[in-house]
Design a protein around this motif. Sequence first.
Motif, PDB file in Angstrom:
ATOM      1  N   HIS A 190       0.821  -1.225   0.000  1.00 33.72           N
ATOM      2  CA  HIS A 190       0.000   0.000   0.000  1.00 33.72           C
ATOM      3  C   HIS A 190       0.851   1.270   0.000  1.00 33.72           C
ATOM      4  N   ILE A 191       2.012   1.195  -0.664  1.00 32.52           N
ATOM      5  CA  ILE A 191       2.863   2.376  -0.818  1.00 32.52           C
ATOM      6  C   ILE A 191       2.223   3.257  -1.894  1.00 32.52           C
ATOM      7  N   THR A 192       2.141   4.539  -1.658  1.00 26.83           N
ATOM      8  CA  THR A 192       1.573   5.455  -2.641  1.00 26.83           C
ATOM      9  C   THR A 192       2.282   5.259  -3.984  1.00 26.83           C
ATOM     10  N   ALA A 193       1.497   5.083  -5.040  1.00 30.26           N
ATOM     11  CA  ALA A 193       2.048   4.817  -6.375  1.00 30.26           C
ATOM     12  C   ALA A 193       3.078   5.871  -6.760  1.00 30.26           C
ATOM     13  N   GLY A 194       4.222   5.393  -7.263  1.00 28.12           N
ATOM     14  CA  GLY A 194       5.273   6.290  -7.712  1.00 28.12           C
ATOM     15  C   GLY A 194       6.273   6.685  -6.647  1.00 28.12           C
ATOM     16  N   THR A 195       6.050   6.284  -5.389  1.00 22.53           N
ATOM     17  CA  THR A 195       6.968   6.682  -4.322  1.00 22.53           C
ATOM     18  C   THR A 195       7.812   5.514  -3.802  1.00 22.53           C
ATOM     19  N   GLY A 196       7.619   4.334  -4.347  1.00 15.13           N
ATOM     20  CA  GLY A 196       8.337   3.147  -3.886  1.00 15.13           C
ATOM     21  C   GLY A 196       9.844   3.251  -4.030  1.00 15.13           C
ATOM     22  N   LEU A 197      10.311   3.833  -5.125  1.00 13.99           N
ATOM     23  CA  LEU A 197      11.750   3.941  -5.351  1.00 13.99           C
ATOM     24  C   LEU A 197      12.399   4.879  -4.331  1.00 13.99           C
ATOM     25  N   ALA A 198      11.747   5.995  -4.031  1.00 15.28           N
ATOM     26  CA  ALA A 198      12.272   6.924  -3.025  1.00 15.28           C
ATOM     27  C   ALA A 198      12.313   6.240  -1.655  1.00 15.28           C
ATOM     28  N   LEU A 199      11.283   5.472  -1.329  1.00 15.78           N
ATOM     29  CA  LEU A 199      11.246   4.738  -0.076  1.00 15.78           C
ATOM     30  C   LEU A 199      12.366   3.692  -0.039  1.00 15.78           C
ATOM     31  N   TYR A 200      12.592   3.017  -1.158  1.00 15.11           N
ATOM     32  CA  TYR A 200      13.657   2.026  -1.306  1.00 15.11           C
ATOM     33  C   TYR A 200      15.009   2.648  -0.946  1.00 15.11           C
ATOM     34  N   HIS A 201      15.270   3.840  -1.476  1.00 16.66           N
ATOM     35  CA  HIS A 201      16.538   4.515  -1.210  1.00 16.66           C
ATOM     36  C   HIS A 201      16.615   5.055   0.224  1.00 16.66           C
ATOM     37  N   MET A 202      15.516   5.589   0.751  1.00 15.99           N
ATOM     38  CA  MET A 202      15.527   6.120   2.121  1.00 15.99           C
ATOM     39  C   MET A 202      15.789   5.020   3.134  1.00 15.99           C
ATOM     40  N   MET A 203      15.276   3.819   2.856  1.00 16.26           N
ATOM     41  CA  MET A 203      15.503   2.686   3.762  1.00 16.26           C
ATOM     42  C   MET A 203      16.846   2.010   3.491  1.00 16.26           C
ATOM     43  N   GLU A 204      17.553   2.495   2.454  1.00 12.81           N
ATOM     44  CA  GLU A 204      18.858   1.968   2.053  1.00 12.81           C
ATOM     45  C   GLU A 204      18.797   0.462   1.765  1.00 12.81           C
ATOM     46  N   GLN A 210       6.103  -1.399  -9.089  1.00 15.37           N
ATOM     47  CA  GLN A 210       5.512  -0.069  -9.189  1.00 15.37           C
ATOM     48  C   GLN A 210       4.239  -0.104 -10.014  1.00 15.37           C
ATOM     49  N   ASN A 211       3.312   0.763  -9.648  1.00 14.81           N
ATOM     50  CA  ASN A 211       2.031   0.930 -10.353  1.00 14.81           C
ATOM     51  C   ASN A 211       1.260  -0.371 -10.486  1.00 14.81           C
ATOM     52  N   VAL A 212       1.215  -1.125  -9.388  1.00 11.32           N
ATOM     53  CA  VAL A 212       0.446  -2.363  -9.328  1.00 11.32           C
ATOM     54  C   VAL A 212      -1.023  -2.004  -9.143  1.00 11.32           C
ATOM     55  N   ARG A 213      -1.906  -2.752  -9.797  1.00 16.96           N
ATOM     56  CA  ARG A 213      -3.344  -2.478  -9.657  1.00 16.96           C
ATOM     57  C   ARG A 213      -3.791  -2.646  -8.206  1.00 16.96           C
ATOM     58  N   SER A 214      -4.609  -1.721  -7.743  1.00 17.06           N
ATOM     59  CA  SER A 214      -5.137  -1.744  -6.385  1.00 17.06           C
ATOM     60  C   SER A 214      -6.628  -1.438  -6.422  1.00 17.06           C
ATOM     61  N   GLN A 215      -7.407  -2.237  -5.711  1.00 13.98           N
ATOM     62  CA  GLN A 215      -8.854  -1.991  -5.660  1.00 13.98           C
ATOM     63  C   GLN A 215      -9.172  -0.724  -4.879  1.00 13.98           C
ATOM     64  N   LYS A 216      -8.384  -0.444  -3.830  1.00 13.13           N
ATOM     65  CA  LYS A 216      -8.647   0.725  -2.991  1.00 13.13           C
ATOM     66  C   LYS A 216      -8.234   2.040  -3.643  1.00 13.13           C
ATOM     67  N   THR A 217      -7.022   2.066  -4.222  1.00 15.37           N
ATOM     68  CA  THR A 217      -6.474   3.338  -4.689  1.00 15.37           C
ATOM     69  C   THR A 217      -6.247   3.420  -6.189  1.00 15.37           C
ATOM     70  N   GLY A 218      -6.516   2.344  -6.913  1.00 12.34           N
ATOM     71  CA  GLY A 218      -6.265   2.332  -8.345  1.00 12.34           C
ATOM     72  C   GLY A 218      -4.894   1.791  -8.673  1.00 12.34           C
ATOM     73  N   LYS A 219      -3.852   2.396  -8.064  1.00 14.01           N
ATOM     74  CA  LYS A 219      -2.464   1.955  -8.242  1.00 14.01           C
ATOM     75  C   LYS A 219      -1.729   2.069  -6.924  1.00 14.01           C
ATOM     76  N   LYS A 220      -0.710   1.218  -6.779  1.00 11.45           N
ATOM     77  CA  LYS A 220       0.133   1.262  -5.586  1.00 11.45           C
ATOM     78  C   LYS A 220       1.493   0.688  -5.923  1.00 11.45           C
ATOM     79  N   ASP A 221       2.462   0.903  -5.048  1.00 11.06           N
ATOM     80  CA  ASP A 221       3.776   0.279  -5.152  1.00 11.06           C
ATOM     81  C   ASP A 221       3.892  -0.753  -4.032  1.00 11.06           C
ATOM     82  N   ILE A 222       4.727  -1.765  -4.245  1.00 11.83           N
ATOM     83  CA  ILE A 222       4.957  -2.821  -3.266  1.00 11.83           C
ATOM     84  C   ILE A 222       6.454  -3.112  -3.233  1.00 11.83           C
ATOM     85  N   ILE A 223       6.982  -3.363  -2.044  1.00 10.34           N
ATOM     86  CA  ILE A 223       8.362  -3.816  -1.902  1.00 10.34           C
ATOM     87  C   ILE A 223       8.333  -5.155  -1.174  1.00 10.34           C
TER      88      ILE A 223
END
Length: 142
Positions: free
Chosen positions: A15-29, A42-55
Amino acid sequence: MLNIDEIQNGVVIDHITAGTGLALYHMMELEKLDNASVALLQNVRSQKTGKKDIIKIEGDVSGLNFDILGYLDPQISITVIENGTVSKKIRPEQPKRLVNVIKCKNPRCITSMEEGCDHIFALTPSGRYRCIYCEQEFSVKP
Protein backbone atom coordinates in the motif's frame (compact mmCIF):
# COMPACT_ATOMS: atom_id res chain seq x y z
CA MET A 1 1.58 -10.56 -16.65
CA LEU A 2 4.50 -10.08 -14.28
CA ASN A 3 4.93 -12.82 -11.68
CA ILE A 4 7.02 -12.45 -8.51
CA ASP A 5 7.33 -15.60 -6.38
CA GLU A 6 5.89 -15.67 -2.89
CA ILE A 7 8.19 -15.01 0.03
CA GLN A 8 9.13 -17.78 2.47
CA ASN A 9 10.85 -15.60 5.10
CA GLY A 10 10.82 -11.84 4.91
CA VAL A 11 8.62 -8.77 4.68
CA VAL A 12 6.13 -7.26 2.25
CA ILE A 13 5.72 -3.48 2.42
CA ASP A 14 2.35 -2.90 0.79
CA HIS A 15 0.00 0.00 0.00
CA ILE A 16 2.86 2.38 -0.82
CA THR A 17 1.57 5.45 -2.64
CA ALA A 18 2.05 4.82 -6.38
CA GLY A 19 5.27 6.29 -7.71
CA THR A 20 6.97 6.68 -4.32
CA GLY A 21 8.34 3.15 -3.89
CA LEU A 22 11.75 3.94 -5.35
CA ALA A 23 12.27 6.92 -3.02
CA LEU A 24 11.25 4.74 -0.08
CA TYR A 25 13.66 2.03 -1.31
CA HIS A 26 16.54 4.52 -1.21
CA MET A 27 15.53 6.12 2.12
CA MET A 28 15.50 2.69 3.76
CA GLU A 29 18.86 1.97 2.05
CA LEU A 30 17.58 -1.37 0.73
CA GLU A 31 20.34 -1.36 -1.91
CA LYS A 32 22.79 -2.07 0.93
CA LEU A 33 21.15 -5.35 1.98
CA ASP A 34 23.62 -8.20 1.54
CA ASN A 35 21.59 -11.09 2.94
CA ALA A 36 18.25 -10.38 1.28
CA SER A 37 16.61 -10.16 -2.13
CA VAL A 38 14.46 -7.12 -2.83
CA ALA A 39 11.72 -6.71 -5.43
CA LEU A 40 10.20 -3.27 -6.10
CA LEU A 41 6.87 -3.36 -7.91
CA GLN A 42 5.51 -0.07 -9.19
CA ASN A 43 2.03 0.93 -10.35
CA VAL A 44 0.45 -2.36 -9.33
CA ARG A 45 -3.34 -2.48 -9.66
CA SER A 46 -5.14 -1.74 -6.39
CA GLN A 47 -8.85 -1.99 -5.66
CA LYS A 48 -8.65 0.73 -2.99
CA THR A 49 -6.47 3.34 -4.69
CA GLY A 50 -6.27 2.33 -8.35
CA LYS A 51 -2.46 1.96 -8.24
CA LYS A 52 0.13 1.26 -5.59
CA ASP A 53 3.78 0.28 -5.15
CA ILE A 54 4.96 -2.82 -3.27
CA ILE A 55 8.36 -3.82 -1.90
CA LYS A 56 9.07 -7.49 -1.18
CA ILE A 57 12.13 -8.40 0.86
CA GLU A 58 13.16 -12.06 1.12
CA GLY A 59 15.80 -12.82 3.75
CA ASP A 60 17.34 -11.10 6.77
CA VAL A 61 15.56 -7.82 7.57
CA SER A 62 16.83 -7.48 11.14
CA GLY A 63 18.92 -4.38 10.39
CA LEU A 64 16.09 -2.39 8.81
CA ASN A 65 14.39 0.59 10.45
CA PHE A 66 10.67 0.19 9.80
CA ASP A 67 9.77 3.15 12.07
CA ILE A 68 10.47 5.53 9.19
CA LEU A 69 7.55 4.05 7.21
CA GLY A 70 4.95 5.65 9.49
CA TYR A 71 6.48 9.01 8.67
CA LEU A 72 6.90 8.44 4.94
CA ASP A 73 3.45 7.10 4.09
CA PRO A 74 0.55 6.63 6.57
CA GLN A 75 -1.19 4.16 4.20
CA ILE A 76 1.62 1.60 4.30
CA SER A 77 1.15 -1.85 5.79
CA ILE A 78 3.91 -4.32 6.66
CA THR A 79 3.35 -8.07 6.44
CA VAL A 80 5.91 -10.30 8.13
CA ILE A 81 6.19 -13.75 6.58
CA GLU A 82 7.79 -16.74 8.31
CA ASN A 83 7.99 -20.22 6.78
CA GLY A 84 5.71 -19.18 3.92
CA THR A 85 2.84 -17.97 6.11
CA VAL A 86 1.85 -14.55 7.43
CA SER A 87 3.02 -14.24 11.04
CA LYS A 88 1.83 -10.66 11.60
CA LYS A 89 0.58 -7.52 9.91
CA ILE A 90 1.66 -4.10 11.11
CA ARG A 91 0.44 -0.60 10.38
CA PRO A 92 3.36 1.61 11.43
CA GLU A 93 2.54 4.66 13.52
CA GLN A 94 4.06 8.07 13.06
CA PRO A 95 7.34 8.01 15.03
CA LYS A 96 7.65 10.41 17.98
CA ARG A 97 11.23 11.28 16.92
CA LEU A 98 13.07 11.28 13.61
CA VAL A 99 16.86 11.10 13.71
CA ASN A 100 18.74 11.93 10.48
CA VAL A 101 15.68 11.29 8.31
CA ILE A 102 14.90 14.90 7.45
CA LYS A 103 17.22 17.90 7.65
CA CYS A 104 16.62 21.23 9.28
CA LYS A 105 16.42 24.00 6.72
CA ASN A 106 17.11 26.82 9.18
CA PRO A 107 20.56 28.25 8.25
CA ARG A 108 21.04 29.41 11.86
CA CYS A 109 20.36 25.98 13.37
CA ILE A 110 23.30 24.23 15.01
CA THR A 111 22.81 21.32 12.58
CA SER A 112 23.69 23.69 9.72
CA MET A 113 26.82 24.97 11.44
CA GLU A 114 28.26 21.93 13.25
CA GLU A 115 29.44 18.86 11.35
CA GLY A 116 28.34 15.51 12.74
CA CYS A 117 25.36 16.96 14.60
CA ASP A 118 22.31 14.67 14.32
CA HIS A 119 19.20 16.14 12.75
CA ILE A 120 16.55 15.35 15.37
CA PHE A 121 12.89 16.22 14.95
CA ALA A 122 10.11 15.63 17.46
CA LEU A 123 6.46 15.04 16.57
CA THR A 124 4.19 17.88 17.71
CA PRO A 125 0.51 17.52 18.70
CA SER A 126 -0.39 19.10 15.33
CA GLY A 127 1.18 16.09 13.55
CA ARG A 128 4.16 18.01 12.22
CA TYR A 129 7.82 17.63 13.09
CA ARG A 130 9.86 20.33 14.82
CA CYS A 131 13.66 20.55 15.12
CA ILE A 132 14.63 19.96 18.76
CA TYR A 133 17.43 22.55 18.53
CA CYS A 134 15.85 25.56 16.85
CA GLU A 135 12.12 24.73 16.82
CA GLN A 136 11.96 25.01 13.01
CA GLU A 137 8.86 23.16 11.80
CA PHE A 138 9.10 20.63 9.01
CA SER A 139 5.78 19.74 7.40
CA VAL A 140 6.62 18.72 3.83
CA LYS A 141 7.40 15.04 3.35
CA PRO A 142 10.11 13.99 0.86
